[in-house]
Each structure stands twice: as C-alpha cells, then as structure tokens.
Motif scaffolding. Structure first.
Motif, mmCIF file in Angstrom:
data_model
loop_
_atom_site.group_PDB
_atom_site.id
_atom_site.type_symbol
_atom_site.label_atom_id
_atom_site.label_comp_id
_atom_site.label_asym_id
_atom_site.label_seq_id
_atom_site.Cartn_x
_atom_site.Cartn_y
_atom_site.Cartn_z
ATOM 1 N N ALA A 258 54.379 51.835 38.049
ATOM 2 C CA ALA A 258 54.068 51.304 36.849
ATOM 3 C C ALA A 258 54.543 49.923 36.076
ATOM 4 O O ALA A 258 53.610 49.058 35.576
ATOM 5 C CB ALA A 258 54.497 52.378 35.258
ATOM 6 N N ILE A 259 55.664 49.344 36.525
ATOM 7 C CA ILE A 259 56.190 48.158 36.225
ATOM 8 C C ILE A 259 55.414 47.224 37.021
ATOM 9 O O ILE A 259 54.808 46.134 36.531
ATOM 10 C CB ILE A 259 57.677 48.073 36.502
ATOM 11 C CG1 ILE A 259 58.263 48.824 35.388
ATOM 12 C CG2 ILE A 259 58.162 46.699 36.687
ATOM 13 C CD1 ILE A 259 59.825 48.863 35.740
ATOM 14 N N ILE A 261 52.359 47.728 38.102
ATOM 15 C CA ILE A 261 51.182 47.536 38.052
ATOM 16 C C ILE A 261 50.736 46.794 36.582
ATOM 17 O O ILE A 261 49.964 46.261 36.404
ATOM 18 C CB ILE A 261 50.348 48.820 37.972
ATOM 19 C CG1 ILE A 261 50.138 49.445 39.445
ATOM 20 C CG2 ILE A 261 49.003 48.713 37.448
ATOM 21 C CD1 ILE A 261 49.778 50.908 39.282
ATOM 22 N N GLY A 262 51.792 46.910 35.833
ATOM 23 C CA GLY A 262 51.689 46.190 34.420
ATOM 24 C C GLY A 262 52.101 44.737 34.744
ATOM 25 O O GLY A 262 51.202 44.159 33.650
ATOM 26 N N THR A 263 52.897 44.397 35.497
ATOM 27 C CA THR A 263 53.116 43.021 35.802
ATOM 28 C C THR A 263 51.997 42.499 36.366
ATOM 29 O O THR A 263 51.492 41.263 35.962
ATOM 30 C CB THR A 263 54.330 42.960 36.658
ATOM 31 O OG1 THR A 263 55.497 43.629 36.298
ATOM 32 C CG2 THR A 263 54.699 41.327 37.146
ATOM 33 N N VAL A 265 48.679 43.351 36.010
ATOM 34 C CA VAL A 265 47.688 43.027 34.954
ATOM 35 C C VAL A 265 48.022 42.017 33.972
ATOM 36 O O VAL A 265 47.062 41.211 33.537
ATOM 37 C CB VAL A 265 47.627 44.354 33.986
ATOM 38 C CG1 VAL A 265 46.634 44.261 32.907
ATOM 39 C CG2 VAL A 265 47.007 45.660 34.731
ATOM 40 N N SER A 266 49.294 41.786 33.769
ATOM 41 C CA SER A 266 49.651 40.657 32.923
ATOM 42 C C SER A 266 49.458 39.298 33.607
ATOM 43 O O SER A 266 48.779 38.456 32.692
ATOM 44 C CB SER A 266 51.252 40.701 32.509
ATOM 45 O OG SER A 266 51.752 39.639 31.657
#
Length: 284
Positions: A258-259, A261-263, A265-266
């Motif tokens: 999750a971390i 993938i979130g990075t 996306v950012s």
C-alpha cells in the motif's frame, strides 16, 4: 540544538536495560552504529547552523524529520520488539516494515548526506564531495541502481539459509538490519530527490517495480505450505510457526505494498502536473 545532539547520542543507551536486566548482546551491535550515526548528524547540523544561522542550510523541519526517523529506528532495534524477532517472523516483519518504509524515508528527508559532509573535517569535505559525484555513486543513486540494490538485499535476506543465519548470529542479525536500512535509504533517496520530471519518471518505475517484486515475495511467503524458516520457535501471541509465517507474509503484503502504490500514485500525479505546466508554458 545541543539538547538534540545529546538526545541523539545517548538515547539508545536507555534500551540497554529491560526491567533492570542486562540487554541481549544483539542490542550492542545496533547501539554502536546508531550512536555514531546520530552523533555525526547532530554535529553536522550544529556546524551548518553555527555557520549560517539556525534554520539556514538545513531547515528545522528536515532536522525534525531525520530525528523522528532516527528515534523510530532506535526504538525498533533496541526495544522488546527486537527480542520477539527471535521467536516470531511476524515481529521481524513489523520491524523491517517500519524500518524500511517509515524510518528510512524520514531520515532521507533530513538530507543526511549533506549534513554528514559538514560533520567531517574541512580538509575532507572536498574529496568526499568529489566522491559523491563519481560514477559508482551516481549509478547507485539512480532509480535503476537503487531498485537493483533494494531487490538484491530484500530477496537475498529472505532466502531461508541467510535469514536463518541472521536468527542464529547476533553479528549477522545486525548486518541484516543495517543492510535493510541502508538499501532502503538509498532507494528513498533515489525516489524522493528527483526534482525534474525526467527523474520522476525513473522514480515512478522504480517504485512500481519494487511494489511488484515485494508483493510477489509476500505472496509466496503467505501462500506457501512449506515452513521457510524453521529456526523461529513460535508460541508467542498464540501463533504456531505456520500461522506466524502466514501473518508475517500478510504484513509484508498489505501495508508495505500500500505504501509503494501510494508513493507511485503520488509520483504520477506530480509528473502529470509537471507535464501540464510545460504544455501551458509552450502554448504561451
């Protein structure tokens, strides 16, 4: 700032006692490099701020971010959690997850390379700065080089022979922890210190590819019907060894990915924003 210096230097020593008992030997292996690294950073900040004034050269926010990451790393390596890593893979995964994906990026945001340069004697700074511009370091700090390093370290230490060796030897265990931390700091440096759009493209692909191979490793660990690491004794938290392996794999799988993938996306959002601004400037 002097208070921060002494806190960084001496805080880990508070972990040398657990309810009045002497700490395990593996605490000493973590204590020494943590104390040296904290002292170097604090000395570098003192010299930068003495030269240009408090908050100049390196901002208070960056120092606070490094201190937060450093204290988290010290807590992870010197607390009772470190003792539980001898019993449970789950505890080890929690430790590695927080060390590589929380503590490491926080410390990277504190610009440790720049600060450490100022901690060195003045006659050393120019040669060290030139070494930082040399081809080997440029390759390692490139997203591709950092990705390869992270991949090798992560998968290498999860091979059963190496991982079990870390459980049976304090020195190997410490080497595992600090190679994880070093590879993660190198990776996050390559990802977070890419100001140009071209650099962000490489950073995005490095993060995405890391998410893929990390999730693949976690999935293998979670779904395997074979016990990878028999050296874990289990029994804590009501988990037998197979349940412990499955839960450890899930911890690596869900929050870690999750971390990443979130990075990713950012980074993609920032890349699209940069592209939009360039198109607007071109249209003018």
């Amino acid at each position: 700032m002097r208070a921060l210096f002494f806190a960084l230097l001496f805080l880990p020593t508070t972990a040398l006692a657990h309810d009045g008992h002497a700490a395990p030997v593996n605490d000493i292996w973590a204590l020494v490099p943590l104390s040296v690294g904290g002292a170097i950073y604090a000395l570098g900040v003192l010299r930068i701020w003495r030269q240009g004034g408090v908050g100049r050269g390196i901002s208070r926010i960056r120092v606070a971010l490094f201190a937060a990451g450093y204290l988290l790393a010290a807590g992870l390596l010197l607390s009772r959690l470190s003792d539980l890593t001898r019993l449970l893979l789950t505890a080890h995964m929690i430790q590695h997850f927080a060390l590589m994906l929380i503590a490491a990026p926080l410390m990277v945001l504190g610009r440790p390379g720049l600060v450490a340069l100022w901690a060195m004697p003045q006659s050393w700074r120019e040669p060290l700065a030139r070494a930082g511009d040399a081809r080997p370091w440029r390759w390692l700090s490139h997203p591709l080089g950092a990705w390869i390093t992270y991949f090798v370290v992560l998968w290498g230490w999860h091979l059963p022979p190496l991982h079990q060796a870390a459980l049976l030897s304090d020195g190997v265990h410490a080497a595992q922890h600090f190679s994880f931390l070093g590879a993660a700091m190198l990776f996050w440096h390559a990802v977070l210190e890419r100001p140009r759009a071209e650099g962000r493209v490489g950073a995005f692909f490095a993060v995405f590819a890391t998410a893929v191979h990390s999730c693949a490793l976690a999935a293998l660990l979670t779904t395997s019907q074979v016990l990878w690491y028999p050296a874990y004794r289990g029994g804590a938290w009501g988990l037998d060894r197979m349940q412990d392996q499955q839960l450890g794999g899930l911890i690596m799988w869900v929050p870690c990915c999750a971390i990443f993938i979130g990075t990713a996306v950012s980074l993609m959002a920032r890349l699209l924003s940069d592209t939009d601004r360039r198109m607007q400037r071109t249209a003018r």
